[in-house]
Design a protein around this motif. Structure first.
Motif, mmCIF file in Angstrom:
data_model
loop_
_atom_site.group_PDB
_atom_site.id
_atom_site.type_symbol
_atom_site.label_atom_id
_atom_site.label_comp_id
_atom_site.label_asym_id
_atom_site.label_seq_id
_atom_site.Cartn_x
_atom_site.Cartn_y
_atom_site.Cartn_z
ATOM 1 N N LEU A 103 0.853 -1.175 0.000
ATOM 2 C CA LEU A 103 0.000 0.000 0.000
ATOM 3 C C LEU A 103 0.891 1.227 0.000
ATOM 4 O O LEU A 103 1.728 1.404 0.897
ATOM 5 C CB LEU A 103 -0.899 0.006 1.239
ATOM 6 N N TYR A 104 0.717 2.077 -1.008
ATOM 7 C CA TYR A 104 1.496 3.304 -1.146
ATOM 8 C C TYR A 104 0.609 4.484 -0.767
ATOM 9 O O TYR A 104 -0.480 4.658 -1.316
ATOM 10 C CB TYR A 104 1.989 3.456 -2.587
ATOM 11 N N VAL A 105 1.072 5.286 0.196
ATOM 12 C CA VAL A 105 0.297 6.413 0.706
ATOM 13 C C VAL A 105 1.067 7.706 0.434
ATOM 14 O O VAL A 105 2.243 7.824 0.804
ATOM 15 C CB VAL A 105 0.034 6.269 2.221
ATOM 16 N N ALA A 106 0.413 8.658 -0.209
ATOM 17 C CA ALA A 106 1.059 9.925 -0.536
ATOM 18 C C ALA A 106 1.463 10.672 0.730
ATOM 19 O O ALA A 106 0.671 10.798 1.666
ATOM 20 C CB ALA A 106 0.126 10.786 -1.385
ATOM 21 N N ASP A 107 2.693 11.176 0.731
ATOM 22 C CA ASP A 107 3.229 11.983 1.828
ATOM 23 C C ASP A 107 3.581 13.332 1.217
ATOM 24 O O ASP A 107 4.592 13.475 0.538
ATOM 25 C CB ASP A 107 4.458 11.300 2.427
ATOM 26 N N THR A 108 2.748 14.326 1.435
ATOM 27 C CA THR A 108 2.678 15.551 0.640
ATOM 28 C C THR A 108 4.018 16.113 0.196
ATOM 29 O O THR A 108 4.245 16.341 -0.987
ATOM 30 C CB THR A 108 1.906 16.636 1.413
ATOM 31 N N GLY A 109 4.917 16.366 1.120
ATOM 32 C CA GLY A 109 6.151 17.042 0.758
ATOM 33 C C GLY A 109 7.325 16.139 0.472
ATOM 34 O O GLY A 109 8.434 16.624 0.219
ATOM 35 N N HIS A 110 7.114 14.818 0.510
ATOM 36 C CA HIS A 110 8.256 13.914 0.448
ATOM 37 C C HIS A 110 8.173 12.839 -0.629
ATOM 38 O O HIS A 110 9.180 12.497 -1.235
ATOM 39 C CB HIS A 110 8.426 13.230 1.813
ATOM 40 N N GLY A 111 7.012 12.276 -0.861
ATOM 41 C CA GLY A 111 6.874 11.171 -1.799
ATOM 42 C C GLY A 111 5.789 10.240 -1.325
ATOM 43 O O GLY A 111 4.609 10.611 -1.288
ATOM 44 N N MET A 112 6.159 9.025 -0.929
ATOM 45 C CA MET A 112 5.172 8.047 -0.466
ATOM 46 C C MET A 112 5.721 7.239 0.709
ATOM 47 O O MET A 112 6.916 7.015 0.801
ATOM 48 C CB MET A 112 4.793 7.089 -1.600
ATOM 49 N N ARG A 113 4.822 6.829 1.572
ATOM 50 C CA ARG A 113 5.147 5.853 2.601
ATOM 51 C C ARG A 113 4.579 4.510 2.165
ATOM 52 O O ARG A 113 3.517 4.446 1.544
ATOM 53 C CB ARG A 113 4.582 6.270 3.955
ATOM 54 N N VAL A 114 5.275 3.425 2.515
ATOM 55 C CA VAL A 114 4.901 2.099 2.045
ATOM 56 C C VAL A 114 4.497 1.213 3.219
ATOM 57 O O VAL A 114 5.161 1.205 4.269
ATOM 58 C CB VAL A 114 6.065 1.427 1.283
ATOM 59 N N PHE A 115 3.418 0.456 3.015
ATOM 60 C CA PHE A 115 2.898 -0.477 4.008
ATOM 61 C C PHE A 115 2.653 -1.818 3.316
ATOM 62 O O PHE A 115 2.581 -1.883 2.092
ATOM 63 C CB PHE A 115 1.590 0.052 4.611
ATOM 64 N N ASN A 116 2.528 -2.870 4.103
ATOM 65 C CA ASN A 116 2.289 -4.195 3.551
ATOM 66 C C ASN A 116 1.042 -4.778 4.202
ATOM 67 O O ASN A 116 0.983 -4.928 5.425
ATOM 68 C CB ASN A 116 3.494 -5.103 3.796
ATOM 69 N N LEU A 117 0.031 -5.104 3.395
ATOM 70 C CA LEU A 117 -1.239 -5.600 3.933
ATOM 71 C C LEU A 117 -1.117 -6.983 4.544
ATOM 72 O O LEU A 117 -2.077 -7.460 5.171
ATOM 73 C CB LEU A 117 -2.303 -5.590 2.832
ATOM 74 N N LYS A 118 0.039 -7.627 4.402
ATOM 75 C CA LYS A 118 0.278 -8.888 5.098
ATOM 76 C C LYS A 118 0.773 -8.657 6.521
ATOM 77 O O LYS A 118 0.933 -9.613 7.285
ATOM 78 C CB LYS A 118 1.311 -9.727 4.339
ATOM 79 N N ASP A 119 1.019 -7.402 6.898
ATOM 80 C CA ASP A 119 1.618 -7.074 8.192
ATOM 81 C C ASP A 119 0.672 -6.368 9.154
ATOM 82 O O ASP A 119 1.113 -5.626 10.039
ATOM 83 C CB ASP A 119 2.857 -6.195 7.986
ATOM 84 N N ILE A 120 -0.633 -6.539 9.004
ATOM 85 C CA ILE A 120 -1.578 -5.917 9.930
ATOM 86 C C ILE A 120 -1.363 -6.500 11.334
ATOM 87 O O ILE A 120 -1.352 -7.719 11.517
ATOM 88 C CB ILE A 120 -3.030 -6.153 9.479
ATOM 89 N N LEU A 121 -1.174 -5.633 12.311
ATOM 90 C CA LEU A 121 -0.899 -6.060 13.682
ATOM 91 C C LEU A 121 -2.156 -5.972 14.550
ATOM 92 O O LEU A 121 -2.983 -5.074 14.381
ATOM 93 C CB LEU A 121 0.191 -5.184 14.300
ATOM 94 N N LYS A 122 -2.257 -6.889 15.493
ATOM 95 C CA LYS A 122 -3.356 -6.876 16.453
ATOM 96 C C LYS A 122 -2.926 -6.100 17.705
ATOM 97 O O LYS A 122 -1.834 -6.329 18.230
ATOM 98 C CB LYS A 122 -3.739 -8.312 16.827
ATOM 99 N N THR A 123 -3.766 -5.204 18.165
ATOM 100 C CA THR A 123 -3.444 -4.409 19.349
ATOM 101 C C THR A 123 -4.555 -4.541 20.385
ATOM 102 O O THR A 123 -5.621 -5.093 20.109
ATOM 103 C CB THR A 123 -3.243 -2.930 18.989
ATOM 104 N N ASN A 124 -4.295 -3.998 21.577
ATOM 105 C CA ASN A 124 -5.266 -4.070 22.659
ATOM 106 C C ASN A 124 -6.218 -2.890 22.600
ATOM 107 O O ASN A 124 -5.821 -1.772 22.269
ATOM 108 C CB ASN A 124 -4.551 -4.066 24.012
ATOM 109 N N THR A 125 -7.454 -3.128 22.931
ATOM 110 C CA THR A 125 -8.426 -2.046 23.091
ATOM 111 C C THR A 125 -8.726 -1.898 24.577
ATOM 112 O O THR A 125 -8.370 -2.747 25.388
ATOM 113 C CB THR A 125 -9.723 -2.340 22.321
ATOM 114 N N GLY A 126 -9.359 -0.809 24.907
ATOM 115 C CA GLY A 126 -9.701 -0.586 26.306
ATOM 116 C C GLY A 126 -8.887 0.492 26.980
ATOM 117 O O GLY A 126 -9.182 0.885 28.105
ATOM 118 N N GLY A 127 -7.856 0.997 26.286
ATOM 119 C CA GLY A 127 -7.083 2.100 26.848
ATOM 120 C C GLY A 127 -7.805 3.423 26.640
ATOM 121 O O GLY A 127 -8.941 3.472 26.177
#
Length: 399
Positions: free
Chosen positions: A198-222
């Motif tokens: 997943l490529y996300v536009a970063d206005t003044g720099h270019g793009m940030r890159v993510f991988n949809l195979k790397d979704i992390l599970k986090t805790n809720t309730g905070g």
């Protein structure tokens, strides 16, 4: 672009128009069609391994969730579009629930889909789902400064409920022994899904890159403001159950003397490239450049969904239109959405440009290929109360 910024920009534009309505248009803005720029002036540097050690530690600590698992736990209902959009070739779409539709602290911006990710094979299903993906930015209050970014995965498949799930975008921090993450504050004005990346536009720099195979599970309730690893070893993410960590960065550079403004991006599957466009004003803007905008095409490595370590543009255009929030390209054809003019511009070098009526508050565009039905253009509106995500037949906006 936030509603407040757009209103300010519109007011400035009205003042500028009043002061120049009897003067000739500046030469720099006189062109009525795009013109070519030197492609060698625009390059990208790619790093897909920037956070490898931290992401490995985060995965080991938190565990990952597949897209199918995320959608099995989707907890928001998408709604039907009730606005009359008045668009040629309109085929339908959806809206968000009332909370997201009216929220003045979150703004939808970019759009892509599983058709971008994998094409038409298997009906465009990624991990068993046909999906629309929308990027958002969050402010620290109505009309406030940007504070974080997220994506929304929306099922667009009769096989599944009409649900969607939000995922927070984060940047890995800390150490391999104590990994953590923090908010990403990019505008997320454009987004492209290609393969797993997943490529996300970063206005003044270019793009940030993510991988949809790397979704992390986090805790809720905070608490709503807790982010990253806590002293207790628990990981919170503003009560999001899932986060998507950045894996790398695509950095843009130019010898043209004027840095690119990465306002929106879109995937062209035919040529295997990403196209970007700048949001600029003809005059009167303070938060955005006052000059002619550019659109640039950057190719992926042949046969891959990644860029080479260094990539030179293969097409660069100076455009005659302004306040462009959306761009798409397919088979040598281009579309540009102007939120300022409420128009969609179509252009090819051989046929020239054509102008079509478009929606207010329009944002990014994504091309939807189809082997049995007409190809589509997907887009969306950011205006609170009218956040429609919609599709039109591409053939209604250029041959």
């Amino acid at each position: 672009m936030s509603l407040r910024t757009r209103i300010c920009a519109l007011a400035a534009g009205v003042i500028a128009l009043a002061s120049t309505m009897f003067a000739a248009a500046p030469t720099a803005y006189a062109a009525s069609t795009p013109t070519n720029l030197p492609v060698g002036q625009y390059t990208l540097a790619a790093n897909y391994h920037q956070y490898d050690a931290l992401n490995s530690a985060l995965t080991s600590t938190l565990g990952t969730a597949s897209v199918d698992t995320v959608m099995a736990n989707a907890n928001h209902d998408r709604t039907a579009i009730t606005d009359s959009l008045g668009l040629a070739g309109y085929t339908g779409g959806f809206g968000f629930d009332s909370g997201d539709n009216n929220d003045c602290t979150n703004y939808p911006q970019g759009i892509t889909s599983s058709r971008d990710a994998i094409g038409t094979a298997n009906s465009g299903n990624y991990d068993g789902h046909q999906l629309i993906l929308v990027s958002w930015y969050t402010t620290d209050g109505c009309g406030g400064d940007q504070s974080r970014s997220r994506i929304t995965l929306v099922d667009w498949d009769a096989t599944y409920p009409n649900d969607y799930r939000k995922i927070l975008l984060v940047e890995p921090t800390g150490t391999a022994a104590a990994p953590s993450f923090k908010d990403i504050t990019v505008h997320a004005g454009g987004v492209s899904w290609y393969g797993d990346y997943l490529y996300v536009a970063d206005t003044g720099h270019g793009m940030r890159v993510f991988n949809l195979k790397d979704i992390l599970k986090t805790n809720t309730g905070g608490t709503a403001d807790q982010i990253g690893r806590q002293s207790s070893g628990v990981y919170y993410a503003h009560n999001y159950a899932y986060v998507l960590p950045q894996v790398g960065t695509i950095t843009a550079s130019t010898t043209s003397g004027t840095s690119l403004v990465w306002s929106s991006i879109s995937l062209d599957r035919v040529s295997g490239s990403i196209v970007m466009v700048e949001y600029t004003c003809q005059s009167g803007c303070t938060a955005y450049p006052n000059r002619a905008p550019r659109a640039v095409r950057f190719p992926f490595t042949s046969g891959a969904t990644t860029f080479a370590a260094s990539t030179t543009a293969t097409e660069a255009l100076q455009l005659p239109w302004y306040k462009l929030n959306g761009v798409a390209s397919h088979n040598g054809r281009w579309w540009f959405n102007s939120s300022g003019a409420h128009q969609l511009y179509y252009w090819t070098p051989s046929t020239g440009s054509h102008t079509y009526a478009w929606v207010s508050g329009g944002e990014s565009i994504s091309y939807w290929e189809d082997t049995t039905n007409p190809d589509l253009l997907w887009s969306l509106q950011e205006t609170p109360g009218h956040r429609n995500v919609f599709a039109v037949e591409q053939a209604s906006y250029g041959p």
